[in-house]
Design a protein around this motif. Sequence first.
Motif, PDB file in Angstrom:
ATOM      1  N   ASN A   1      -5.617 -89.135 -27.552  1.00  0.00           N
ATOM      2  CA  ASN A   1      -6.310 -89.957 -28.324  1.00  0.00           C
ATOM      3  C   ASN A   1      -7.842 -89.831 -28.026  1.00  0.00           C
ATOM      4  O   ASN A   1      -8.196 -90.112 -26.872  1.00  0.00           O
ATOM      5  N   ILE A   2      -8.657 -89.495 -28.549  1.00  0.00           N
ATOM      6  CA  ILE A   2     -10.133 -89.134 -28.477  1.00  0.00           C
ATOM      7  C   ILE A   2     -10.749 -90.424 -28.246  1.00  0.00           C
ATOM      8  O   ILE A   2     -11.769 -90.510 -27.118  1.00  0.00           O
ATOM      9  N   LYS A   3     -10.470 -91.624 -29.024  1.00  0.00           N
ATOM     10  CA  LYS A   3     -11.134 -92.859 -28.599  1.00  0.00           C
ATOM     11  C   LYS A   3     -10.729 -93.149 -27.059  1.00  0.00           C
ATOM     12  O   LYS A   3     -11.492 -93.770 -26.588  1.00  0.00           O
ATOM     13  N   VAL A   4      -9.313 -93.340 -26.931  1.00  0.00           N
ATOM     14  CA  VAL A   4      -8.969 -93.859 -25.607  1.00  0.00           C
ATOM     15  C   VAL A   4      -9.800 -92.837 -24.382  1.00  0.00           C
ATOM     16  O   VAL A   4     -10.419 -93.472 -23.363  1.00  0.00           O
ATOM     17  N   VAL A   5      -9.592 -91.570 -24.570  1.00  0.00           N
ATOM     18  CA  VAL A   5      -9.785 -90.687 -23.472  1.00  0.00           C
ATOM     19  C   VAL A   5     -11.605 -91.007 -23.244  1.00  0.00           C
ATOM     20  O   VAL A   5     -12.117 -90.930 -22.212  1.00  0.00           O
ATOM     21  N   SER A   6     -12.249 -90.698 -24.568  1.00  0.00           N
ATOM     22  CA  SER A   6     -13.658 -90.809 -24.425  1.00  0.00           C
ATOM     23  C   SER A   6     -14.165 -92.271 -23.842  1.00  0.00           C
ATOM     24  O   SER A   6     -15.241 -92.458 -23.067  1.00  0.00           O
ATOM     25  N   TRP A   7     -13.771 -93.449 -24.232  1.00  0.00           N
ATOM     26  CA  TRP A   7     -14.154 -94.583 -23.567  1.00  0.00           C
ATOM     27  C   TRP A   7     -13.686 -94.587 -22.091  1.00  0.00           C
ATOM     28  O   TRP A   7     -14.378 -95.540 -21.297  1.00  0.00           O
ATOM     29  N   SER A   8     -12.423 -94.134 -21.769  1.00  0.00           N
ATOM     30  CA  SER A   8     -12.150 -94.072 -20.567  1.00  0.00           C
ATOM     31  C   SER A   8     -13.337 -93.240 -19.641  1.00  0.00           C
ATOM     32  O   SER A   8     -13.605 -93.709 -18.560  1.00  0.00           O
TER      33      SER A   8
ATOM     34  N   TYR B   1     -19.397 -88.184 -24.087  1.00  0.00           N
ATOM     35  CA  TYR B   1     -19.398 -86.811 -24.300  1.00  0.00           C
ATOM     36  C   TYR B   1     -18.253 -85.778 -23.943  1.00  0.00           C
ATOM     37  O   TYR B   1     -17.684 -84.939 -24.680  1.00  0.00           O
ATOM     38  N   ALA B   2     -18.224 -86.035 -22.561  1.00  0.00           N
ATOM     39  CA  ALA B   2     -17.019 -85.411 -22.189  1.00  0.00           C
ATOM     40  C   ALA B   2     -15.570 -85.541 -22.702  1.00  0.00           C
ATOM     41  O   ALA B   2     -14.858 -84.500 -22.784  1.00  0.00           O
ATOM     42  N   GLY B   3     -15.545 -86.624 -23.019  1.00  0.00           N
ATOM     43  CA  GLY B   3     -14.117 -87.082 -23.783  1.00  0.00           C
ATOM     44  C   GLY B   3     -14.213 -86.477 -25.057  1.00  0.00           C
ATOM     45  O   GLY B   3     -13.047 -86.029 -25.543  1.00  0.00           O
ATOM     46  N   LEU B   4     -15.335 -86.476 -25.729  1.00  0.00           N
ATOM     47  CA  LEU B   4     -15.269 -86.119 -27.278  1.00  0.00           C
ATOM     48  C   LEU B   4     -15.252 -84.440 -27.501  1.00  0.00           C
ATOM     49  O   LEU B   4     -14.660 -83.895 -28.318  1.00  0.00           O
ATOM     50  N   VAL B   5     -15.720 -83.760 -26.475  1.00  0.00           N
ATOM     51  CA  VAL B   5     -15.362 -82.207 -26.217  1.00  0.00           C
ATOM     52  C   VAL B   5     -13.976 -81.948 -25.713  1.00  0.00           C
ATOM     53  O   VAL B   5     -13.365 -80.998 -26.168  1.00  0.00           O
ATOM     54  N   TYR B   6     -13.414 -82.582 -24.680  1.00  0.00           N
ATOM     55  CA  TYR B   6     -12.255 -82.480 -24.083  1.00  0.00           C
ATOM     56  C   TYR B   6     -11.394 -82.440 -24.772  1.00  0.00           C
ATOM     57  O   TYR B   6     -10.175 -81.525 -24.897  1.00  0.00           O
TER      58      TYR B   6
ATOM     59  N   PRO C   1     -10.458 -82.671 -28.387  1.00  0.00           N
ATOM     60  CA  PRO C   1     -10.068 -81.595 -29.379  1.00  0.00           C
ATOM     61  C   PRO C   1      -9.692 -80.355 -28.808  1.00  0.00           C
ATOM     62  O   PRO C   1      -8.752 -79.855 -29.469  1.00  0.00           O
ATOM     63  N   ILE C   2     -10.119 -79.908 -27.603  1.00  0.00           N
ATOM     64  CA  ILE C   2      -9.925 -78.733 -27.146  1.00  0.00           C
ATOM     65  C   ILE C   2      -8.470 -78.701 -26.557  1.00  0.00           C
ATOM     66  O   ILE C   2      -7.514 -77.892 -26.786  1.00  0.00           O
ATOM     67  N   TYR C   3      -8.343 -79.823 -25.850  1.00  0.00           N
ATOM     68  CA  TYR C   3      -6.796 -79.990 -25.355  1.00  0.00           C
ATOM     69  C   TYR C   3      -5.840 -79.961 -26.531  1.00  0.00           C
ATOM     70  O   TYR C   3      -4.752 -79.422 -26.393  1.00  0.00           O
ATOM     71  N   ASN C   4      -6.099 -80.579 -27.584  1.00  0.00           N
ATOM     72  CA  ASN C   4      -5.176 -81.054 -28.628  1.00  0.00           C
ATOM     73  C   ASN C   4      -4.962 -79.835 -29.315  1.00  0.00           C
ATOM     74  O   ASN C   4      -3.955 -79.449 -29.572  1.00  0.00           O
ATOM     75  N   PHE C   5      -6.125 -78.965 -29.434  1.00  0.00           N
ATOM     76  CA  PHE C   5      -5.985 -77.662 -30.114  1.00  0.00           C
ATOM     77  C   PHE C   5      -5.008 -76.869 -29.514  1.00  0.00           C
ATOM     78  O   PHE C   5      -3.959 -76.122 -29.899  1.00  0.00           O
TER      79      PHE C   5
END
Length: 133
Positions: free
Chosen positions: A48-55, A112-117, A119-123
């Motif tokens: 989940n991009i929101k959870v990872v980015s906030w974390s 920013y690290a979460g927002l980048v990481y 989508p790459i991981y999910n792809f």
Amino acid sequence: MVVMVAMVAMVAMVVATVMKTSPRQTQNKLARIGRKVINPEKGAVMLNIKVVSWSLGLWSALTFVVCVFYGLATPQALHMHALLEQLLPAFKWLTWWGFLLGLVESFLYGAYAGLVYVPIYNFLQRRWDNGQP
């Protein structure tokens, strides 16, 4: 540098936690929170991009606060203020404005690290989980 190492460690822990759970545990957890399982046999999930980015944002902000307290508790020769001033634009050591700006910038770097990481991981998870090379 310390912030980046901490962020990489945090991402590694998240991935390790996702991969360690059994498929049945993963399905049960995901059923409770309504997440999509890509491959139920392997227990692979989308991050989940929101959870990872906030974390990551909160972790990097906390790391910044620890670095500042470390700088206040140690002698001048061991301070990290030079590194913080290089990594965080407009950051000035031992000013309220500098502290608040550094805290916000650290949070934004983590987010920013979460927002980048994610989508790459999910792809890559989707691509390699479906049996593609």
